[in-house]
Design an enzyme around this catalytic site. Sequence first.
Site, short mmCIF file in Angstrom:
data_model
loop_
_atom_site.label_atom_id
_atom_site.label_comp_id
_atom_site.label_asym_id
_atom_site.label_seq_id
_atom_site.Cartn_x
_atom_site.Cartn_y
_atom_site.Cartn_z
N ASP A 126 17.58 -101.04 -23.42
CA ASP A 126 19.16 -100.70 -23.14
C ASP A 126 19.85 -101.40 -22.27
O ASP A 126 20.68 -100.93 -21.01
CB ASP A 126 19.72 -99.32 -23.48
CG ASP A 126 19.59 -98.39 -22.66
OD1 ASP A 126 18.24 -98.35 -22.35
OD2 ASP A 126 20.22 -97.31 -22.94
N GLU A 169 17.33 -85.36 -20.32
CA GLU A 169 17.02 -86.89 -19.49
C GLU A 169 18.06 -87.52 -20.76
O GLU A 169 17.91 -87.65 -21.74
CB GLU A 169 15.97 -87.52 -19.73
CG GLU A 169 15.14 -88.18 -19.16
CD GLU A 169 16.10 -89.76 -20.07
OE1 GLU A 169 16.43 -90.77 -19.49
OE2 GLU A 169 15.94 -89.46 -21.08
N HIS A 200 13.08 -96.23 -13.86
CA HIS A 200 12.39 -95.56 -14.52
C HIS A 200 11.54 -95.93 -16.09
O HIS A 200 10.35 -95.76 -15.53
CB HIS A 200 13.63 -94.86 -15.57
CG HIS A 200 14.24 -93.49 -14.10
ND1 HIS A 200 14.08 -92.30 -14.37
CD2 HIS A 200 15.54 -94.05 -13.99
CE1 HIS A 200 14.90 -91.80 -13.56
NE2 HIS A 200 15.96 -92.77 -13.15
N ASP A 201 12.44 -96.94 -16.19
CA ASP A 201 11.52 -97.84 -17.55
C ASP A 201 10.49 -98.34 -16.80
O ASP A 201 9.48 -98.45 -17.64
CB ASP A 201 12.94 -98.51 -18.30
CG ASP A 201 14.14 -98.84 -19.17
OD1 ASP A 201 14.27 -97.10 -18.55
OD2 ASP A 201 15.35 -98.26 -18.74
N ASN A 239 17.95 -90.75 -21.98
CA ASN A 239 17.40 -91.33 -23.46
C ASN A 239 17.57 -90.53 -24.51
O ASN A 239 17.34 -90.40 -26.07
CB ASN A 239 16.47 -92.05 -22.86
CG ASN A 239 16.48 -93.11 -22.37
OD1 ASN A 239 17.48 -93.64 -21.82
ND2 ASN A 239 15.38 -93.59 -21.76
C1 BDR Z 1 16.95 -93.14 -18.13
O1 BDR Z 1 18.20 -93.53 -18.76
C2 BDR Z 1 18.86 -94.55 -18.71
O2 BDR Z 1 19.92 -94.53 -18.23
C3 BDR Z 1 18.04 -95.71 -18.33
O3 BDR Z 1 17.61 -96.89 -18.32
C4 BDR Z 1 16.23 -95.29 -18.20
O4 BDR Z 1 16.12 -95.58 -19.44
C5 BDR Z 1 16.20 -92.85 -17.23
O5 BDR Z 1 17.48 -91.25 -17.46
CA CA Z 2 16.34 -97.64 -20.45
#
Ligand code: BDR
Ligand code: CA
Length: 324
Positions: free
Chosen positions: A26, A180, A250-251, A182
Site C-alpha cells: 500500500d 499496529e 518497517h516494510d 496493518n
Molecule cells: C505499517 O503501517 C504502514 O503505515 C506502513 O507502510 C507499514 O506497512 C507500519 O505499522
Molecule cells: Ca505498508
Amino acid sequence: MPGGTPIHALSGRIVPFVTKVLIDCDPGIDDALALALAAGSPSLEIVGITTVGGNVDLSMTTANALALREFLDLGDVPVTPGSAGALLPQTVRAAHVHGESGLGGAVLPAPVRDVSAGHAVDFIIDALKAAPGEITLIAVGPLTNIALAVRREPRIVEWARDLVIMGGSYTRGNHNPAAEFNMLADPEAAAIVFAAGWTVKQLGLDVTLSAVVTSAVLDRMRPLGRLSELLVPAAQFYGMVTAEGGPAIHDACAVAYVLDPSLFAAVPAVVNVETAGTYTRGMTVTDFKVADRRPNALVTTSLDVKRFWDLVLGAYEGLAARLG
Ligand code: BDR
Ligand code: CA
C-alpha cells in the site's frame, strides 16, 4: 537458503539462487523503500506487485506502485490493483504519516504504463497455482487481498513458498497503544490469514522500530543520484532524522527477511488477532508458550541493525548505479 550462492550440480558453476517474490503493498513511504530494496536485490525476482487500500486510498497506492515500477526500472512486472477497503466496512488510513500522496515529500514522474487487467486476488491465486512452492508472498499492507485469496482458494497456503508480513507486535501498537496499523486497518483479514494453516513469518514493530533512518544512514542515501530523489525526501517526510534516531522503514524489514533471515532472531508462537476488543481491536495476541499446539507464526524478536543497513544500503547503491 534464499540469497545464498549454491554450486550448480551438473556444471559446477556458481549460480546465485533467485527467490521469486510477489509483493502486496500500500505505498506508502516504507512500502516504496521496500520495493526499492527488492529492485536492488539481484537474488530476488519480483513476479508481481499487488495493491491494497491502506496508508492511502487504493487509487493512490496503485498510482504510486505504477510510478515506482517505472522509477525503479522494474520492467514488465505486473501491477494489479486489489481491495479498496477492509472486509468489514471500516476505513483506517495513515495519510497523516505518509502524506496525502502516500509518498511524503517524494514526487515521481507520472507513469506511462497502466495496471494489468484483473484483480489482485485472482493474480495472487493464479501466480501461486502456476508455480507451486516457488513464490514467496510478501505482504506489507493490510491483509485484505491475502485473506480474500485464502478464502477463495485455500490451497494457496500449500502453494506459497512462504508468507512474510510486516504487521503486528507482541509488545505494543503504533496506531493506538494496542494495534499496529496493518492489523488495525483490517483485523478480520489478519485473523483469517493467521488462522489459514501456514507459518506466517511476522516482522512486527518489535523489530521494525529498530530499522531507523539516522542521519548517518541518510548521508549514505544522499549521493545516490536519481534514487536519492525518492529516498531522501521520503525519509525526511516520514520522521525527524537525527544522529540517534529517525523514522522506521518497517516494510523494508519484510524484504530483508526474505533476503537474509539470519538478520533476525525469531521464535515460534501462536498468534491470534483480536477482532472484538473495545480497546484492543487489531492487537496480535502472541503466545510463545506453544506447548502441544502448532505454531502459526515465526515471530521475529530482534534485528541486527548494522547488518540490516549494510544489506539495504548495498542494494540501494547497486540500484543507483543502474538508474544513474
Ligand atoms: C505499517 O503501517 C504502514 O503505515 C506502513 O507502510 C507499514 O506497512 C507500519 O505499522
Ligand atoms: Ca505498508
